[in-house]
Write an enzyme that holds these catalytic residues in place. Structure first.
Site, PDB file in Angstrom:
ATOM      1  N   SER A   1       0.858  -1.192   0.000  1.00 15.14           N
ATOM      2  CA  SER A   1       0.000   0.000   0.000  1.00 15.14           C
ATOM      3  C   SER A   1       0.892   1.239   0.000  1.00 15.14           C
ATOM      4  O   SER A   1       2.029   1.200   0.475  1.00 15.14           O
ATOM      5  CB  SER A   1      -0.894  -0.003   1.241  1.00 15.14           C
ATOM      6  OG  SER A   1      -0.154   0.389   2.375  1.00 15.14           O
TER       7      SER A   1
ATOM      8  N   LYS B   1       0.211   0.664  15.270  1.00  9.75           N
ATOM      9  CA  LYS B   1      -1.139   0.294  15.685  1.00  9.75           C
ATOM     10  C   LYS B   1      -1.625  -1.000  15.047  1.00  9.75           C
ATOM     11  O   LYS B   1      -2.614  -1.564  15.492  1.00  9.75           O
ATOM     12  CB  LYS B   1      -2.113   1.451  15.438  1.00  9.75           C
ATOM     13  CG  LYS B   1      -2.596   1.630  14.043  1.00  9.75           C
ATOM     14  CD  LYS B   1      -3.747   2.624  14.089  1.00  9.75           C
ATOM     15  CE  LYS B   1      -4.294   2.825  12.697  1.00  9.75           C
ATOM     16  NZ  LYS B   1      -5.337   3.840  12.681  1.00  9.75           N
ATOM     17  N   ASP B   2      -0.919  -1.491  14.031  1.00 15.33           N
ATOM     18  CA  ASP B   2      -1.294  -2.764  13.414  1.00 15.33           C
ATOM     19  C   ASP B   2      -0.484  -3.940  13.960  1.00 15.33           C
ATOM     20  O   ASP B   2      -0.667  -5.073  13.531  1.00 15.33           O
ATOM     21  CB  ASP B   2      -1.079  -2.696  11.894  1.00 15.33           C
ATOM     22  CG  ASP B   2      -1.931  -1.608  11.242  1.00 15.33           C
ATOM     23  OD1 ASP B   2      -3.047  -1.365  11.742  1.00 15.33           O
ATOM     24  OD2 ASP B   2      -1.486  -1.006  10.254  1.00 15.33           O
TER      25      ASP B   2
ATOM     26  N   THR C   1     -16.295   4.380   8.662  1.00 13.37           N
ATOM     27  CA  THR C   1     -15.171   3.827   9.416  1.00 13.37           C
ATOM     28  C   THR C   1     -15.487   2.369   9.708  1.00 13.37           C
ATOM     29  O   THR C   1     -16.642   2.024   9.922  1.00 13.37           O
ATOM     30  CB  THR C   1     -14.899   4.558  10.745  1.00 13.37           C
ATOM     31  OG1 THR C   1     -13.805   3.901  11.407  1.00 13.37           O
ATOM     32  CG2 THR C   1     -16.088   4.563  11.673  1.00 13.37           C
TER      33      THR C   1
ATOM     34  N   LEU D   1     -13.884  -0.273  15.239  1.00 15.98           N
ATOM     35  CA  LEU D   1     -14.839  -0.326  16.354  1.00 15.98           C
ATOM     36  C   LEU D   1     -14.533   0.771  17.370  1.00 15.98           C
ATOM     37  O   LEU D   1     -15.435   1.307  18.004  1.00 15.98           O
ATOM     38  CB  LEU D   1     -14.775  -1.696  17.031  1.00 15.98           C
ATOM     39  CG  LEU D   1     -15.241  -2.884  16.186  1.00 15.98           C
ATOM     40  CD1 LEU D   1     -15.130  -4.180  16.987  1.00 15.98           C
ATOM     41  CD2 LEU D   1     -16.672  -2.697  15.699  1.00 15.98           C
ATOM     42  N   ARG D   2     -13.263   1.097  17.498  1.00 16.05           N
ATOM     43  CA  ARG D   2     -12.868   2.163  18.424  1.00 16.05           C
ATOM     44  C   ARG D   2     -13.447   3.510  17.996  1.00 16.05           C
ATOM     45  O   ARG D   2     -14.024   4.252  18.803  1.00 16.05           O
ATOM     46  CB  ARG D   2     -11.329   2.239  18.460  1.00 16.05           C
ATOM     47  CG  ARG D   2     -10.756   3.409  19.239  1.00 16.05           C
ATOM     48  CD  ARG D   2      -9.240   3.474  19.068  1.00 16.05           C
ATOM     49  NE  ARG D   2      -8.851   3.688  17.672  1.00 16.05           N
ATOM     50  CZ  ARG D   2      -8.845   4.883  17.077  1.00 16.05           C
ATOM     51  NH1 ARG D   2      -9.204   5.950  17.745  1.00 16.05           N
ATOM     52  NH2 ARG D   2      -8.491   5.001  15.814  1.00 16.05           N
ATOM     53  N   ARG D   3     -13.328   3.834  16.696  1.00 13.55           N
ATOM     54  CA  ARG D   3     -13.858   5.108  16.216  1.00 13.55           C
ATOM     55  C   ARG D   3     -15.383   5.106  16.264  1.00 13.55           C
ATOM     56  O   ARG D   3     -16.007   6.094  16.661  1.00 13.55           O
ATOM     57  CB  ARG D   3     -13.365   5.357  14.785  1.00 13.55           C
ATOM     58  CG  ARG D   3     -11.882   5.695  14.734  1.00 13.55           C
ATOM     59  CD  ARG D   3     -11.312   5.700  13.331  1.00 13.55           C
ATOM     60  NE  ARG D   3      -9.898   6.101  13.337  1.00 13.55           N
ATOM     61  CZ  ARG D   3      -9.011   5.738  12.418  1.00 13.55           C
ATOM     62  NH1 ARG D   3      -9.373   4.960  11.411  1.00 13.55           N
ATOM     63  NH2 ARG D   3      -7.769   6.138  12.505  1.00 13.55           N
TER      64      ARG D   3
ATOM     65  N   ARG E   1     -13.549   0.008   4.172  1.00 11.60           N
ATOM     66  CA  ARG E   1     -12.287  -0.720   4.202  1.00 11.60           C
ATOM     67  C   ARG E   1     -11.401  -0.264   3.054  1.00 11.60           C
ATOM     68  O   ARG E   1     -11.811   0.507   2.197  1.00 11.60           O
ATOM     69  CB  ARG E   1     -12.541  -2.230   4.069  1.00 11.60           C
ATOM     70  CG  ARG E   1     -13.035  -2.942   5.322  1.00 11.60           C
ATOM     71  CD  ARG E   1     -11.931  -3.244   6.341  1.00 11.60           C
ATOM     72  NE  ARG E   1     -10.611  -3.460   5.771  1.00 11.60           N
ATOM     73  CZ  ARG E   1     -10.165  -4.608   5.304  1.00 11.60           C
ATOM     74  NH1 ARG E   1     -10.918  -5.683   5.338  1.00 11.60           N
ATOM     75  NH2 ARG E   1      -8.941  -4.704   4.814  1.00 11.60           N
ATOM     76  N   GLY E   2     -10.187  -0.796   3.029  1.00 17.92           N
ATOM     77  CA  GLY E   2      -9.246  -0.476   1.967  1.00 17.92           C
ATOM     78  C   GLY E   2      -8.142   0.420   2.492  1.00 17.92           C
ATOM     79  O   GLY E   2      -8.222   0.924   3.607  1.00 17.92           O
TER      80      GLY E   2
ATOM     81  N   VAL F   1      -5.657   3.839   2.577  1.00 15.02           N
ATOM     82  CA  VAL F   1      -6.039   5.246   2.729  1.00 15.02           C
ATOM     83  C   VAL F   1      -6.577   5.817   1.413  1.00 15.02           C
ATOM     84  O   VAL F   1      -7.615   6.485   1.382  1.00 15.02           O
ATOM     85  CB  VAL F   1      -4.832   6.070   3.238  1.00 15.02           C
ATOM     86  CG1 VAL F   1      -5.152   7.555   3.264  1.00 15.02           C
ATOM     87  CG2 VAL F   1      -4.418   5.594   4.624  1.00 15.02           C
TER      88      VAL F   1
ATOM     89  N   ARG G   1     -10.043   4.554   0.576  1.00 18.64           N
ATOM     90  CA  ARG G   1     -11.071   5.144   1.438  1.00 18.64           C
ATOM     91  C   ARG G   1     -11.406   6.564   0.987  1.00 18.64           C
ATOM     92  O   ARG G   1     -12.563   6.967   0.977  1.00 18.64           O
ATOM     93  CB  ARG G   1     -10.585   5.160   2.892  1.00 18.64           C
ATOM     94  CG  ARG G   1     -10.423   3.760   3.447  1.00 18.64           C
ATOM     95  CD  ARG G   1     -10.111   3.803   4.916  1.00 18.64           C
ATOM     96  NE  ARG G   1      -9.335   2.641   5.312  1.00 18.64           N
ATOM     97  CZ  ARG G   1      -8.988   2.382   6.563  1.00 18.64           C
ATOM     98  NH1 ARG G   1      -9.359   3.181   7.533  1.00 18.64           N
ATOM     99  NH2 ARG G   1      -8.287   1.307   6.846  1.00 18.64           N
TER     100      ARG G   1
ATOM    101  N   CYS H   1      -8.298  -6.320  17.204  1.00 18.38           N
ATOM    102  CA  CYS H   1      -9.122  -5.372  16.460  1.00 18.38           C
ATOM    103  C   CYS H   1     -10.619  -5.636  16.630  1.00 18.38           C
ATOM    104  O   CYS H   1     -11.446  -4.940  16.076  1.00 18.38           O
ATOM    105  CB  CYS H   1      -8.729  -5.368  14.992  1.00 18.38           C
ATOM    106  SG  CYS H   1      -8.770  -6.999  14.244  1.00 18.38           S
TER     107      CYS H   1
HETATM  108  N1  LIG Z   1      -5.374   0.354  10.122  1.00 17.73           N
HETATM  109  C1  LIG Z   1      -4.732   0.928   8.970  1.00 17.73           C
HETATM  110  C2  LIG Z   1      -3.749   1.969   9.344  1.00 17.73           C
HETATM  111  N2  LIG Z   1      -2.625   1.665  10.026  1.00 17.73           N
HETATM  112  C3  LIG Z   1      -1.952   2.827  10.288  1.00 17.73           C
HETATM  113  C4  LIG Z   1      -2.674   3.881   9.742  1.00 17.73           C
HETATM  114  C5  LIG Z   1      -2.324   5.301   9.839  1.00 17.73           C
HETATM  115  C6  LIG Z   1      -0.939   5.671  10.271  1.00 17.73           C
HETATM  116  C7  LIG Z   1      -0.574   5.399  11.698  1.00 17.73           C
HETATM  117  O1  LIG Z   1      -1.418   5.318  12.608  1.00 17.73           O
HETATM  118  O2  LIG Z   1       0.638   5.286  11.931  1.00 17.73           O
HETATM  119  C8  LIG Z   1      -3.807   3.353   9.119  1.00 17.73           C
HETATM  120  C9  LIG Z   1      -4.853   4.077   8.378  1.00 17.73           C
HETATM  121  C10 LIG Z   1      -5.843   4.860   9.194  1.00 17.73           C
HETATM  122  O3  LIG Z   1      -6.268   4.441  10.277  1.00 17.73           O
HETATM  123  O4  LIG Z   1      -6.251   5.925   8.731  1.00 17.73           O
END
Ligand SMILES: NCc1[nH]cc(CCC(=O)O)c1CC(=O)O
Length: 311
Positions: free
Chosen positions: A13, A83-84, A127, A130-132, A149-150, A152, A155, A242
């Site tokens: 990506s 965060k992933d 979005t 679930l957090r948002r 999904r998808g 950035v 989206r 998640c």
């Molecule tokens: N889950 C996908 C993801 N993983 C990290 C980011 C953004 C960049 C970051 O948090 O470092 C994003 C996209 C988003 O949530 O908009």
């Protein structure tokens, strides 16, 4: 000595490629003469695009293939959005470097409205987090949340095609991709507590690879690492993945660290929130402590229900 190239496993990506290239450049700059190559690959999370991630289940949909490549010696390091990155690592691999954090806040993105407050009743917000969703629903039960999904770019395209009145993304991703002009408003952490580690990039490698660990050392940003490890210790105790709305955000104030976290019902009907402050040297202990406090305050019931452990 350092002639062997370093190979970076990365998703394809645009954001993942940006992050991998950022680490590539930083390594080449820190170690003149070192050759750093990218090994782009496709992960399960990139293939399954039609289902909300929370339903696909399984932790680390975006990292497993990268980890296998390192274990099989096809790559030396993997660059991740923190965060992933799941709580646990496969035997032999670990997170050794956390780079300086970009803006950790969520971003409100819309072609018609300047902020959440401006959205009319019934507006459609995109979005799949679930957090948002939980935090939006708690504040604005009149909004309609629709899955999105998808990557950035995908989206943003769906927003532009008119499927949504607004979408929520991370500021960090938009800033890295030079699309900060898309951010109508950075959402304050009090309104949308970010994800654990949001905005930070981390580097994983084989733990016994001393050469690579040495080369990575100068890329570590100790303030960011302290904050992210504090947030992750909190998440670790909750065994958060998640499928659970968990938010967390920390800040350093001198030698003190302040951490806030929340666990909520996906529909926002209940949110358990707490804070802790203490010496930055105890960052991880404080994270665990806050998680225990949240569990005692009602997060346990929410988590048991979501994970299907209810008695
Ligand atoms: N889950 C996908 C993801 N993983 C990290 C980011 C953004 C960049 C970051 O948090 O470092 C994003 C996209 C988003 O949530 O908009």
């Amino acid at each position: 000595m350092t002639d062997k190239p370093i190979r970076i496993a990365t998703r394809k990506s645009p954001l993942a490629m940006w992050q991998a290239e950022f680490v590539q450049k930083a390594l080449e700059q820190a170690h003149p003469g070192l050759v750093v190559e990218l090994v782009p690959m496709v992960t399960k999370g990139d293939v399954i695009l039609d289902t909300p991630l929370a339903k696909v289940g399984g932790k680390g949909l975006f990292v497993k293939e990268l980890e296998v490549a390192m274990l099989e010696g096809r790559a030396d390091i993997a660059v991740h959005s923190m965060k992933d990155v799941p709580v646990d690592f496969p035997e032999g691999l670990g997170l050794v470097t956390i780079c300086e954090r970009e803006d950790p806040r969520d971003a409100f993105v819309s072609n018609h409205y300047l902020s959440i407050d401006e959205l009319p009743a019934g507006a459609i917000v995109g979005t799949s987090s679930l957090r948002r969703q939980c935090q939006l629903r708690a504040q604005r039960p009149d909004l309609v949340i629709k899955d999105l999904r998808g990557n950035v770019n995908t989206r943003l395209r769906k927003l532009d095609e008119g499927e949504y009145d607004a979408i929520i993304l991370a500021c960090a991703g938009l800033m890295r991709l030079k699309m900060e002009d898309r951010i109508r408003a950075a959402i304050a952490p009090e309104v949308s507590l970010p994800a654990v580690g949001q905005g930070a990039v981390g580097i994983e490698c084989r733990l016994d690879d001393q050469r690579v660990r040495g080369l990575l050392e100068s890329l570590n940003h100790s303030e960011t690492a302290t904050r992210v490890l504090c947030e992750r210790a909190m998440n670790n105790r909750l065994q958060g993945g998640c499928q659970v709305p968990i938010g967390s955000y920390s800040e350093l104030q001198g030698d003190q660290i302040w951490l806030r976290a929340l666990v909520g019902e996906p529909n926002g009907s209940k949110i358990v929130c707490g804070e802790v402050t203490g010496p930055a040297a105890d960052a991880e202990k404080l994270g665990t402590q806050l998680a225990d406090q949240l569990l005692a305050d009602g997060a346990k019931e929410i988590l048991d229900k979501l994970y299907g452990n209810a008695s």
